[in-house]
Enzyme design. Sequence first.
Site, PDB file in Angstrom:
ATOM      1  CG  ASN A 233      -1.715   1.295   1.364  1.00 28.37           C
ATOM      2  OD1 ASN A 233      -2.684   1.484   0.649  1.00 28.37           O
ATOM      3  ND2 ASN A 233      -1.314   2.190   2.267  1.00 28.37           N
ATOM      4  CD  GLU A 234      -1.461   5.761  -0.083  1.00 28.63           C
ATOM      5  OE1 GLU A 234      -0.925   6.329   0.893  1.00 28.63           O
ATOM      6  OE2 GLU A 234      -2.580   6.094  -0.534  1.00 28.63           O
TER       7      GLU A 234
END
Length: 506
Positions: free
Chosen positions: A163-164
């Site tokens: 995630n990110e």
Amino acid sequence: MTRTPVPVVVPTAPVATLSTAWRACVGTGRTREVLHADYRDSLAVVQEEIGFGATRAHGILHDDMGLVRPYDHGGRAGTRYGFAYVDLVIDTWLGAGMAPFLELGFMPAALASGDQTQFWWRGNVTPPRDHDAWADLVRALLGHLVQRYGIDQVRGWPVEVWNEPNLPVFWQDADEDAYHRLYAVTARAVKDIDPQIAVGGPAVSPGADDWLPRFAEYVERAGVPCDFVSKHAYTSGPAQHVPFGTYQTLRPPQDLLTQFGTPRSLLAETGLAGLPVHITEFSSSYRPDNPVHDTAYQAAYLAPVLAHGGDLVDSFSYWTLCDVFEEEGVPTAPLHGGFGLLGHRQLRKPVFHLYAFMARLGADILARGADHLVTRHPDGRISALLWQPVDGATVAEDGHRVRLDLPGEGDAVVTERHVDALRGNARAAWQVMGSPLAPDHRAMADLHDAATPAITVRRVPAQGGRHRLDVDLGRHGIALVEVTGAPDRTPPWLDERRLLGAGEPR
């Protein structure tokens, strides 16, 4: 209020088909939070009134899920994988008619190369110290899911890697090379279980689109599997913090649609051209304590995004389903600016009603514009979503009128449901109450009543094969207008004068 709008002349023949990308997926905060009673109650409400196809959550590998359990006995070290909570979570989603969109993260402590964490619940954001052990974990998880739920079902559950990673708070030093290595190891481990399980990434945050072509170049050069591309989209500016809250400026909602469109344009000349694109998080603000999330403005702001987003991507996942969300700690108020469509105890926010209104639209698009989406159902009913255009920078002082010119014969029953700054708005009622941190049972019941859209029902005769309607939206308003042909079957002996006690007519 605009008093002389240009009529929306709706044709008889459809101009397009409404994509289902808007409800293909919705966000869930942390995987462990699925076991919270308030989340499960919210899930039931959301699925009953909206019906999402999948959900994506952080932290399925986080230690609070109990998945990775190292042991050392008699000098022999090993790892036991515990799937009890994973199974409870996935069973909950499947029982609600929702599939998992599997985001793999965060790093279990037993595998982590460092101790850097993020959020109140301390998700570890460091790479694995042993990539072989990480690959073993991925194979163990996917292998278990296949054994428990069957390969045909698991093939429909996309696997997103991390995630990110472009942000150092989510991936140590935002090390792009380290992420590429993690992605490669993960993707190959997924394919070891079954080549038809979809895997993708890089799930970057807004402002990191430069990662996408480099990601494409890497997976092509290294021969790494990639079945979809994912990214996130938000339009808020820098955070202005206050106690228990955050304020931010917003760019126009069109900026979200622009962000939706960038992956395909940037990847058009790469080996990833033509792959499905998933926006696995989107909203206005990226903060879980921004009051805009609870307002009618949020609903009007996102209405054009839901109306047009499916033209650009395969899914766009609202972040999040409900306010059971603990990244900044346990919230201290029932309406605190949380990400959710629903507040605590299933308080319906205006943006929830936006989604519920979308769920009542037909599949055939008859007209679509800056303030309207008009659709038709197979049985001929017409349903329209209307909204007041907002630009993210100014606050409207008045409402908005939409004039619809619809095809139709005979009398029609027109049902309007309205949500705006005053109607169907739990936050407005909560503020009038003095913003209590812990409303009692009576106050909560009042808030639920206040969150119900205002409804009117009227009959409209046809004129020359058309039904002409003026629909007045309140400030920051959205409306669902449903038009159904219905002959008047009122019995001729029904006498309103006598009903009201005026006696027999002379």
